[in-house]
Design an enzyme around this catalytic site. Structure first.
Site, PDB file in Angstrom:
ATOM      1  N   HIS A 256     -46.897  49.462  -0.932  1.00 59.12           N
ATOM      2  CA  HIS A 256     -48.178  49.634  -1.629  1.00 59.12           C
ATOM      3  C   HIS A 256     -48.429  48.473  -2.603  1.00 59.12           C
ATOM      4  O   HIS A 256     -49.016  48.639  -3.669  1.00 59.12           O
ATOM      5  CB  HIS A 256     -48.164  50.959  -2.381  1.00 59.12           C
ATOM      6  N   ASP A 287     -47.447  44.913   5.155  1.00 61.77           N
ATOM      7  CA  ASP A 287     -48.172  44.294   4.034  1.00 61.77           C
ATOM      8  C   ASP A 287     -47.279  44.178   2.819  1.00 61.77           C
ATOM      9  O   ASP A 287     -46.260  44.854   2.708  1.00 61.77           O
ATOM     10  CB  ASP A 287     -49.496  45.010   3.721  1.00 61.77           C
ATOM     11  N   GLY A 288     -47.679  43.259   1.932  1.00 62.81           N
ATOM     12  CA  GLY A 288     -46.936  43.032   0.686  1.00 62.81           C
ATOM     13  C   GLY A 288     -46.685  41.559   0.457  1.00 62.81           C
ATOM     14  O   GLY A 288     -45.761  40.986   1.027  1.00 62.81           O
ATOM     15  N   ARG A 291     -49.481  35.689   1.336  1.00 57.87           N
ATOM     16  CA  ARG A 291     -50.437  34.837   0.617  1.00 57.87           C
ATOM     17  C   ARG A 291     -50.736  33.536   1.346  1.00 57.87           C
ATOM     18  O   ARG A 291     -51.530  32.720   0.882  1.00 57.87           O
ATOM     19  CB  ARG A 291     -49.898  34.494  -0.799  1.00 57.87           C
ATOM     20  N   GLY A 310     -53.790  42.577   0.900  1.00 58.37           N
ATOM     21  CA  GLY A 310     -54.448  43.558   0.034  1.00 58.37           C
ATOM     22  C   GLY A 310     -55.272  42.911  -1.070  1.00 58.37           C
ATOM     23  O   GLY A 310     -56.504  42.976  -1.063  1.00 58.37           O
ATOM     24  N   ARG A 311     -54.608  42.248  -2.009  1.00 56.96           N
ATOM     25  CA  ARG A 311     -55.333  41.668  -3.143  1.00 56.96           C
ATOM     26  C   ARG A 311     -56.198  40.463  -2.765  1.00 56.96           C
ATOM     27  O   ARG A 311     -57.334  40.334  -3.265  1.00 56.96           O
ATOM     28  CB  ARG A 311     -54.335  41.288  -4.246  1.00 56.96           C
TER      29      ARG A 311
HETATM   30  C1  LIG Z   1     -56.631  47.211  -6.054  1.00 56.05           C
HETATM   31  C2  LIG Z   1     -55.818  47.857  -4.980  1.00 56.05           C
HETATM   32  C3  LIG Z   1     -56.251  49.064  -4.456  1.00 56.05           C
HETATM   33  C4  LIG Z   1     -55.504  49.660  -3.433  1.00 56.05           C
HETATM   34  N1  LIG Z   1     -55.985  50.805  -2.887  1.00 56.05           N
HETATM   35  C5  LIG Z   1     -55.315  51.379  -1.867  1.00 56.05           C
HETATM   36  C6  LIG Z   1     -55.824  52.546  -1.249  1.00 56.05           C
HETATM   37  O1  LIG Z   1     -56.887  53.055  -1.611  1.00 56.05           O
HETATM   38  N2  LIG Z   1     -55.083  53.079  -0.243  1.00 56.05           N
HETATM   39  C7  LIG Z   1     -53.894  52.542   0.173  1.00 56.05           C
HETATM   40  O2  LIG Z   1     -53.257  53.061   1.097  1.00 56.05           O
HETATM   41  N3  LIG Z   1     -53.403  51.420  -0.399  1.00 56.05           N
HETATM   42  C8  LIG Z   1     -54.085  50.833  -1.396  1.00 56.05           C
HETATM   43  N4  LIG Z   1     -53.601  49.680  -1.943  1.00 56.05           N
HETATM   44  C9  LIG Z   1     -52.390  49.058  -1.395  1.00 56.05           C
HETATM   45  C10 LIG Z   1     -52.758  48.067  -0.277  1.00 56.05           C
HETATM   46  O3  LIG Z   1     -53.219  48.745   0.870  1.00 56.05           O
HETATM   47  C11 LIG Z   1     -51.561  47.217   0.174  1.00 56.05           C
HETATM   48  O4  LIG Z   1     -50.487  48.062   0.501  1.00 56.05           O
HETATM   49  C12 LIG Z   1     -51.089  46.200  -0.852  1.00 56.05           C
HETATM   50  O5  LIG Z   1     -52.166  45.729  -1.641  1.00 56.05           O
HETATM   51  C13 LIG Z   1     -50.448  45.026  -0.120  1.00 56.05           C
HETATM   52  O6  LIG Z   1     -49.938  44.118  -0.979  1.00 56.05           O
HETATM   53  P1  LIG Z   1     -50.678  42.738  -1.415  1.00 56.05           P
HETATM   54  O7  LIG Z   1     -51.769  43.128  -2.360  1.00 56.05           O
HETATM   55  O8  LIG Z   1     -49.569  42.016  -2.093  1.00 56.05           O
HETATM   56  O9  LIG Z   1     -51.186  42.035  -0.189  1.00 56.05           O
HETATM   57  C14 LIG Z   1     -54.308  49.070  -2.969  1.00 56.05           C
HETATM   58  C15 LIG Z   1     -53.884  47.867  -3.523  1.00 56.05           C
HETATM   59  C16 LIG Z   1     -54.634  47.257  -4.502  1.00 56.05           C
HETATM   60  C17 LIG Z   1     -54.150  45.951  -5.054  1.00 56.05           C
HETATM   61  C1  LIG Z   2     -57.721  58.707  -7.269  1.00 52.29           C
HETATM   62  C2  LIG Z   2     -58.169  57.448  -6.619  1.00 52.29           C
HETATM   63  C3  LIG Z   2     -56.999  56.668  -6.245  1.00 52.29           C
HETATM   64  C4  LIG Z   2     -57.359  55.350  -5.680  1.00 52.29           C
HETATM   65  C5  LIG Z   2     -56.167  54.520  -5.837  1.00 52.29           C
HETATM   66  C6  LIG Z   2     -56.302  53.221  -5.231  1.00 52.29           C
HETATM   67  C7  LIG Z   2     -55.170  52.398  -5.697  1.00 52.29           C
HETATM   68  O1  LIG Z   2     -55.210  51.830  -6.749  1.00 52.29           O
HETATM   69  C8  LIG Z   2     -53.990  52.296  -4.919  1.00 52.29           C
HETATM   70  O2  LIG Z   2     -53.836  53.039  -3.956  1.00 52.29           O
HETATM   71  O3  LIG Z   2     -53.140  51.451  -5.230  1.00 52.29           O
END
Ligand SMILES: Cc1cc2nc3c(=O)[nH]c(=O)nc-3n(C[C@H](O)[C@H](O)[C@H](O)COP(=O)(O)O)c2cc1C
Ligand SMILES: CCCCCCC(=O)C(=O)O
Length: 360
Positions: A256, A287-288, A291, A310-311
């Site tokens: 995540h 993922d993770g 870059r 993700g970011r």
């Molecule tokens: C701002 C933000 C919001 C995210 N929201 C979700 C989400 O709603 N559901 C989810 O499964 N993962 C969420 N993630 C995790 C991403 O799907 C992903 O696993 C992660 O960002 C990957 O790493 P990276 O940002 O280093 O590429 C979120 C990550 C970020 C940074």
């Molecule tokens: C209750 C809403 C949760 C959204 C979270 C998204 C997020 O930041 C993440 O999964 O990371």
């Protein structure tokens, strides 16, 4: 600023976004050990290039669950894209479409599934959290199928939200003008309640996420939707094997982005174990901290069928809307093709563990 690398989008986005939104995006949980470990694992990897290979053509195309993609680099689900750009997920989808890339739309998207689907001919998948309100999950899965989404992604690593100290310190809450429009308003109200010293998102998740999720529940979802269901947030061979045994159509190796269990292993370090446990039974995504094209190449070599970012798409969206997202994805794919050529691997089928020093 001239944007030539993924991190440049981050610098532009940081200048443009409110500090608390930047922290929400960038932050990890706890001491951010896992966030740092994700990036460090890529910096450690070293490649074993082959020479005297014809690389006059390099092919980055990939077929995933029956969909042909121009690139194995797609967009991970992230909530609330309107926090960074007024067009939100519609612009993200348009950018992914131009790059021929997969976009995994978050359950907490700020634009409707219909509008997002209208913006892209490239494959869209929908991510789901396990809510106490099962009717909301089933309803969303049905609307995703109606809108033409090709798969569901169940996030398994969030029985509650990680303790993201930046959000706690900032008293972070989602701006009231940005809504999770695919869920009913009552379900979402708490994510907008700003309170000093607390994350509104964490409080909201505590109320609405169902922490009792087990493998048996996957059957419930599979009975209600004809769409394939992938599981996101797997870090061990044991869970990968369980996912396959319970009918998962794919696995996303992920911690995540370092936002859930702080101290969890780097996603890249978990990847070979998961790939071995799956043994080709279903696609494995990753993922993770991807870059650059080299990072994508390393994860693909360790067995990922595709990687997600993700970011970076959020940075690119903030910096340049749909064009920014398209440029980010095509730029990453160009970097991948460049490194495949220099590594003597002209197709993704040539990219395997022998490319990684210490894994060959
Ligand atoms: C701002 C933000 C919001 C995210 N929201 C979700 C989400 O709603 N559901 C989810 O499964 N993962 C969420 N993630 C995790 C991403 O799907 C992903 O696993 C992660 O960002 C990957 O790493 P990276 O940002 O280093 O590429 C979120 C990550 C970020 C940074
Ligand atoms: C209750 C809403 C949760 C959204 C979270 C998204 C997020 O930041 C993440 O999964 O990371």
């Amino acid at each position: 600023m001239t944007v030539i690398r993924t991190d440049d989008y981050g610098r532009v986005a940081r200048e443009r976004l409110p500090a608390d939104v930047w922290d929400f995006i960038e932050g990890g949980s706890g001491d951010e050990l896992t966030l740092a470990a994700n990036a460090a694992a890529f910096r450690r990897a070293r490649l074993r290039p082959r020479v005297m290979v014809d690389v006059s053509t390099v092919d980055t195309t990939r077929t995933l669950l029956g969909s042909r993609l121009a690139t194995p680099i797609g967009i991970a689900p992230t909530a609330y894209h309107q926090l960074v750009h007024p067009d939100g997920e519609v612009a993200t989808a348009a950018g992914a479409d131009r790059a021929g890339a997969l976009f995994v739309v978050a359950m907490f998207a700020s634009r409707t599934l219909k509008d997002i689907a209208a913006a892209s001919a490239a494959p869209l998948w929908l991510q789901l959290y396990w809510l106490r309100r099962r009717d909301a999950i089933a309803d969303l899965a049905e609307r995703a199928a109606d809108a033409g989404f090709a798969a569901l992604v169940l996030t398994a690593d969030a029985p509650r939200l990680g303790r993201r100290l930046r959000d706690v310190r900032n008293g972070f809450a989602v701006d009231g003008r940005v809504r999770a429009v695919n869920l009913d308003a009552a379900l979402m109200a708490a994510s907008h309640d700003r309170r000093a010293g607390a994350s509104a998102l964490a409080a909201h998740a505590a109320q609405t996420f169902d922490p009792s999720l087990t493998w048996a529940d996957l059957a419930w979802l599979r009975e209600r939707s004809a769409l394939p269901v992938l599981i996101k947030g797997i870090l061990t061979g044991e869970d990968a094997a369980a996912a396959v045994a319970h009918g998962a159509a794919g696995i996303i190796v992920s911690n995540h982005g370092g936002r859930q269990l702080d101290g969890a292993i780097a996603a890249l370090d978990a990847l070979p174990e998961v790939v071995d446990a799956v043994a080709g039974a279903c696609p494995v995504l990753f993922d993770g901290a991807v870059r650059g094209g080299r990072d994508a190449l390393v994860a693909l070599a360790l067995g990922a069928d595709a990687v997600l970012v993700g970011r970076p798409p959020l940075w690119a969206l903030a910096a340049g809307g749909a064009d920014g997202v398209a440029d980010l994805l095509t730029g990453l794919t160009d970097e991948l093709a460049h490194d495949m050529a220099l590594a003597g691997r002209p197709t993704l089928a040539d990219v395997d563990r022998r490319l990684i020093w210490g894994h060959s």
